[in-house]
Design a protein around this motif. Structure first.
Motif, PDB file in Angstrom:
ATOM      1  N   ALA A 105       1.204  -1.336   0.376  1.00 15.08           N
ATOM      2  CA  ALA A 105       0.212  -0.059   0.233  1.00 15.08           C
ATOM      3  C   ALA A 105       0.997   0.994   0.124  1.00 15.08           C
ATOM      4  O   ALA A 105       1.631   1.842   1.102  1.00 15.08           O
ATOM      5  CB  ALA A 105      -0.921  -0.088   1.503  1.00 15.08           C
ATOM      6  N   ARG A 106       1.037   1.927  -1.442  1.00 15.10           N
ATOM      7  CA  ARG A 106       1.565   2.908  -1.115  1.00 15.10           C
ATOM      8  C   ARG A 106       1.015   4.527  -1.055  1.00 15.10           C
ATOM      9  O   ARG A 106       0.479   4.184  -1.992  1.00 15.10           O
ATOM     10  CB  ARG A 106       2.924   2.677  -2.813  1.00 15.10           C
ATOM     11  N   TRP A 144       1.326   0.452   4.144  1.00 17.09           N
ATOM     12  CA  TRP A 144       0.404  -1.228   4.306  1.00 17.09           C
ATOM     13  C   TRP A 144       0.328  -1.605   6.457  1.00 17.09           C
ATOM     14  O   TRP A 144      -0.889  -1.708   6.687  1.00 17.09           O
ATOM     15  CB  TRP A 144       1.417  -2.604   3.587  1.00 17.09           C
ATOM     16  N   GLY A 145       0.771  -1.022   6.910  1.00 17.38           N
ATOM     17  CA  GLY A 145       0.773  -1.294   8.273  1.00 17.38           C
ATOM     18  C   GLY A 145      -0.448  -0.752   9.274  1.00 17.38           C
ATOM     19  O   GLY A 145      -0.824  -0.452   9.577  1.00 17.38           O
ATOM     20  N   GLN A 146      -0.749   0.374   7.727  1.00 20.25           N
ATOM     21  CA  GLN A 146      -1.906   1.546   8.740  1.00 20.25           C
ATOM     22  C   GLN A 146      -3.082   0.695   8.670  1.00 20.25           C
ATOM     23  O   GLN A 146      -4.278   1.144   8.530  1.00 20.25           O
ATOM     24  CB  GLN A 146      -1.390   2.789   7.906  1.00 20.25           C
ATOM     25  N   LEU A 147      -3.064  -0.330   7.784  1.00 27.47           N
ATOM     26  CA  LEU A 147      -4.544  -1.055   7.455  1.00 27.47           C
ATOM     27  C   LEU A 147      -4.896  -1.784   8.545  1.00 27.47           C
ATOM     28  O   LEU A 147      -5.372  -2.857   8.741  1.00 27.47           O
ATOM     29  CB  LEU A 147      -4.355  -2.229   6.055  1.00 27.47           C
ATOM     30  N   ALA A 148      -3.516  -2.039   9.593  1.00 28.58           N
ATOM     31  CA  ALA A 148      -3.828  -3.155  10.562  1.00 28.58           C
ATOM     32  C   ALA A 148      -4.046  -4.458  11.029  1.00 28.58           C
ATOM     33  O   ALA A 148      -5.130  -5.032  11.816  1.00 28.58           O
ATOM     34  CB  ALA A 148      -4.181  -2.379  11.963  1.00 28.58           C
ATOM     35  N   GLY A 149      -3.822  -5.281   9.374  1.00 29.74           N
ATOM     36  CA  GLY A 149      -4.139  -6.411   9.488  1.00 29.74           C
ATOM     37  C   GLY A 149      -4.839  -6.571   8.873  1.00 29.74           C
ATOM     38  O   GLY A 149      -5.871  -8.071   7.905  1.00 29.74           O
ATOM     39  N   ARG A 150      -5.949  -5.534   8.341  1.00 34.11           N
ATOM     40  CA  ARG A 150      -6.998  -5.536   7.309  1.00 34.11           C
ATOM     41  C   ARG A 150      -6.679  -6.192   5.571  1.00 34.11           C
ATOM     42  O   ARG A 150      -5.479  -5.500   5.668  1.00 34.11           O
ATOM     43  CB  ARG A 150      -7.339  -4.696   7.418  1.00 34.11           C
ATOM     44  N   ARG A 151      -7.086  -6.839   5.309  1.00 33.15           N
ATOM     45  CA  ARG A 151      -6.520  -7.296   4.031  1.00 33.15           C
ATOM     46  C   ARG A 151      -6.852  -7.874   3.348  1.00 33.15           C
ATOM     47  O   ARG A 151      -8.045  -8.421   3.870  1.00 33.15           O
ATOM     48  CB  ARG A 151      -4.979  -8.529   4.113  1.00 33.15           C
ATOM     49  N   TRP A 152      -6.975  -8.082   2.057  1.00 33.06           N
ATOM     50  CA  TRP A 152      -8.263  -8.708   1.436  1.00 33.06           C
ATOM     51  C   TRP A 152      -7.917 -10.622   1.202  1.00 33.06           C
ATOM     52  O   TRP A 152      -6.278 -10.737   0.881  1.00 33.06           O
ATOM     53  CB  TRP A 152      -8.630  -8.368   0.375  1.00 33.06           C
ATOM     54  N   LEU A 153      -9.121 -11.314   1.032  1.00 39.23           N
ATOM     55  CA  LEU A 153      -8.749 -13.133   1.578  1.00 39.23           C
ATOM     56  C   LEU A 153      -9.047 -13.500  -0.353  1.00 39.23           C
ATOM     57  O   LEU A 153      -8.466 -14.110  -0.099  1.00 39.23           O
ATOM     58  CB  LEU A 153      -9.710 -12.978   2.639  1.00 39.23           C
ATOM     59  N   ALA A 154      -9.946 -12.741  -0.663  1.00 39.43           N
ATOM     60  CA  ALA A 154     -10.369 -13.944  -1.879  1.00 39.43           C
ATOM     61  C   ALA A 154      -9.604 -12.757  -3.388  1.00 39.43           C
ATOM     62  O   ALA A 154      -9.751 -11.077  -3.542  1.00 39.43           O
ATOM     63  CB  ALA A 154     -11.551 -13.725  -1.619  1.00 39.43           C
TER      64      ALA A 154
END
Length: 296
Positions: free
Chosen positions: A237-238, A251-261
């Protein structure tokens, strides 16, 4: 006028070598640079193997997953003497011969493109994995003709298509819309998203189910652009800011949120997007690089 590629039914094969030179090897304009392709093997399907587990207390085996190995491509490269009027045929042959082999490397890949009238372009990168072997024992400068058995390998066995993109702009001011994402290939695809500020974006993760799962991005200021790659092997995430060349990985600011599919093969998926505190100029671009296990 209809372009010649849309009139020909044959498969066009083109190589862009390590020096950026183009070689038309098969199909329309084949041999225009003095080299043609013959007797190729291993180019069609990505090698695949099933991983299984077996035990003394079961019949047969249990499927774990499938994996794809590197693709090995073998072919004959036919170098023919130039026939241009007024030229030195031996010099022309040697010039083509030299340029062809200068364009291949064991350390740097060439790009190979396959084009068919009905399925368009697909691209793959190959690098030389063995010394070319001469086919025949006649001095090629005598008749301006030589054949070489060549072997190349693609570390990524999947062929890439041109990117498929979809754009949504918040022109209505409702702060919610849909990206129609298409994956026209036989392999799953992970989208990439580019969005502007101000505001905070939420993007659908197409996991299915009755309750939609939205992944929320960091909050953006005016003049900032966020680019996200959802692929599990290179999640990034740039953040780009107008007026500066600095690029920040957030990317760290997403705090573990990510796309799984991912997007399923041969599918079209509606990706719901929302923007909080956005404007009518808020927009998002979704991009997918379809990848196929075969060149056509």
């Amino acid at each position: 006028m209809t372009h010649q590629l849309l009139q020909a039914e044959g498969t066009k094969v083109v190589v862009w070598d390590v020096n950026g030179r183009v070689w038309h090897l098969a199909g329309p304009n084949a041999g225009r640079e003095g080299v043609t392709l013959s007797a190729q093997t291993g180019y069609m399907f990505a090698p695949v193997q099933l991983l299984t587990t077996e035990g003394a207390r079961q019949d047969g085996a249990t499927f774990s997953r499938s994996v794809r190995w590197k693709k090995e491509w073998d072919f004959l490269a036919i170098i023919a003497m130039a026939t241009r009027t007024g030229s030195n045929p031996v010099r022309d042959f040697l010039a083509v011969h030299d340029a062809w082999f200068r364009g291949w490397s064991t350390d740097k890949p060439v790009t190979v493109g396959y084009f068919t009238r009905h399925q368009g372009w697909r691209f793959q990168q190959f690098q030389l994995d063995a010394a070319p072997e001469v086919s025949g024992d006649i001095d090629p400068t005598r008749n301006g003709f030589a054949m070489y058995k060549m072997s190349a390998v693609a570390m990524d066995p999947l062929a890439r298509h041109f990117d498929e993109t979809a754009v949504w702009t918040n022109t209505s001011g409702l702060n919610q819309g849909v990206l129609a994402m298409r994956n026209a290939a036989d392999q799953p695809a992970w989208p990439r998203y580019t969005m502007n500020g101000p505001g905070r974006w939420s993007i659908l993760d197409p996991v299915g189910g009755e309750q939609p799962r939205l992944v929320q991005t960091p909050r953006l200021s005016a003049g900032q652009t966020l680019r996200i790659d959802t692929h599990p092997r290179h999640r990034t995430a740039r953040l780009y800011t107008d007026g500066t060349s600095e690029v920040v990985n957030v990317w760290g600011q997403l705090a573990g949120r990510r796309w799984l599919a991912s997007l399923n093969p041969w599918s079209s998926t509606e990706i719901v997007v929302t923007v909080e505190d956005g404007t009518t100029e808020s927009s998002i671009i979704g991009a997918v690089t379809p990848r196929s296990s075969r060149p056509f």
